[in-house]
Design a protein around this motif. Structure first.
Motif, mmCIF file in Angstrom:
data_model
loop_
_atom_site.group_PDB
_atom_site.id
_atom_site.type_symbol
_atom_site.label_atom_id
_atom_site.label_comp_id
_atom_site.label_asym_id
_atom_site.label_seq_id
_atom_site.Cartn_x
_atom_site.Cartn_y
_atom_site.Cartn_z
ATOM 1 N N ILE A 15 0.845 -1.301 0.125
ATOM 2 C CA ILE A 15 -0.045 0.162 -0.319
ATOM 3 C C ILE A 15 0.965 1.057 -0.062
ATOM 4 O O ILE A 15 0.483 2.138 -0.781
ATOM 5 N N LEU A 16 2.047 1.235 0.780
ATOM 6 C CA LEU A 16 2.763 2.411 0.851
ATOM 7 C C LEU A 16 3.401 2.953 -0.573
ATOM 8 O O LEU A 16 3.636 3.761 -0.924
ATOM 9 N N ALA A 19 0.731 4.109 -2.771
ATOM 10 C CA ALA A 19 0.602 5.574 -2.193
ATOM 11 C C ALA A 19 1.736 6.386 -2.769
ATOM 12 O O ALA A 19 1.492 7.590 -3.320
ATOM 13 N N THR A 22 1.291 7.193 -6.410
ATOM 14 C CA THR A 22 0.243 7.936 -6.534
ATOM 15 C C THR A 22 0.690 9.349 -6.469
ATOM 16 O O THR A 22 0.121 10.373 -7.206
ATOM 17 N N VAL A 23 1.331 9.616 -5.242
ATOM 18 C CA VAL A 23 1.661 10.940 -5.114
ATOM 19 C C VAL A 23 2.581 11.575 -6.202
ATOM 20 O O VAL A 23 2.754 12.619 -6.691
ATOM 21 N N THR A 94 -6.200 12.414 -3.562
ATOM 22 C CA THR A 94 -6.870 12.413 -2.188
ATOM 23 C C THR A 94 -7.749 11.227 -2.242
ATOM 24 O O THR A 94 -7.464 10.410 -1.316
ATOM 25 N N LEU A 97 -5.834 7.825 -2.161
ATOM 26 C CA LEU A 97 -5.351 7.454 -1.076
ATOM 27 C C LEU A 97 -6.167 7.169 -0.070
ATOM 28 O O LEU A 97 -5.955 6.427 0.658
ATOM 29 N N MET A 100 -7.111 3.542 -0.669
ATOM 30 C CA MET A 100 -5.989 2.782 -0.225
ATOM 31 C C MET A 100 -6.155 2.491 1.222
ATOM 32 O O MET A 100 -5.773 1.416 1.759
ATOM 33 N N TYR A 101 -6.305 3.574 1.885
ATOM 34 C CA TYR A 101 -6.387 3.314 3.451
ATOM 35 C C TYR A 101 -7.464 2.710 4.094
ATOM 36 O O TYR A 101 -7.223 1.558 4.628
ATOM 37 N N TYR A 104 -6.605 -1.016 3.202
ATOM 38 C CA TYR A 104 -5.527 -1.684 3.808
ATOM 39 C C TYR A 104 -6.072 -2.061 5.161
ATOM 40 O O TYR A 104 -5.897 -3.019 5.866
#
Length: 198
Positions: A15-16, A19, A22-23, A94, A97, A100-101, A104
């Protein structure tokens, strides 16, 4: 399992990494908007507009044109158009993310052996909302920016181009997640009934 594929740690790192990608993608899009001297506006002829000859073909209702416009030609609306083009990828980032949160957190509940808990159900709902929001929220800023370009250039015979494909795909995915949510709630009831019998 603490280590290996399917463990909480490997899920967290996956996931990290997603992320971070994505950023980075969003940052690249923002830098591209800021450093470019032009903006691209996807437009299409307004409903009822007669076909227009164009480069040996015909421009008709439903045909998309990616109009490239110099920022200097947008006048006082140039700042607002650039703002919308910057916010669009940030809004998408946003929502992704957030999705994804929730994914997870749901995965963590499953790995811990509590897929039928209330926390797992809440995270599934959050994931479904994120999936539906992904094609909606960023497109709002995209449409605002394109409509501003149309207004600045007085293109009265054109509308901002939009496609419903992304919305239908998102609704389909969200419906599947809703189905999984119903299964988890039924599983939770069965687990409670089993505990009562024991």
């Amino acid at each position: 399992m603490a280590y290996g594929w399917g463990s909480l740690r490997s899920t967290m790192w996956a996931i990290l990494c997603l992320a971070a990608a994505t950023v980075a993608w969003s940052a690249w899009r923002v830098v591209d908007v800021v450093t470019s001297d032009a903006v691209i506006a996807p437009i299409e002829p307004r409903s009822g507009t007669p076909p227009t000859p164009l480069f040996g073909g015909e421009l008709a209702v439903g045909n998309r044109i990616d109009l490239t416009v110099d920022k200097a030609d947008l006048g006082r609306l140039g700042g607002f158009v650039e703002f919308c083009r910057i916010v669009e990828p940030l809004a998408a980032m946003t929502v992704i993310l957030a999705g994804m949160y929730f994914a997870y957190r749901f995965s963590a509940e499953v790995i811990r052996g509590t897929p039928f808990s209330k926390f797992a159900s809440i995270n599934l709902i959050g994931l479904a909302v994120s999936v539906v929001a992904y094609p909606v929220i960023p497109s709002i800023f995209g449409l605002l920016g394109t409509n501003s370009v149309i207004g600045a250039l007085d293109l009265d015979d054109f509308d901002a181009h939009s496609s419903a494909v992304g919305y239908f795909v998102a609704i389909g995915i969200a419906s599947f997640i809703q189905f999984v949510y119903v299964l988890t709630r039924q599983g939770a009831k069965l687990a409670e009934d089993t505990d009562g019998l024991v």
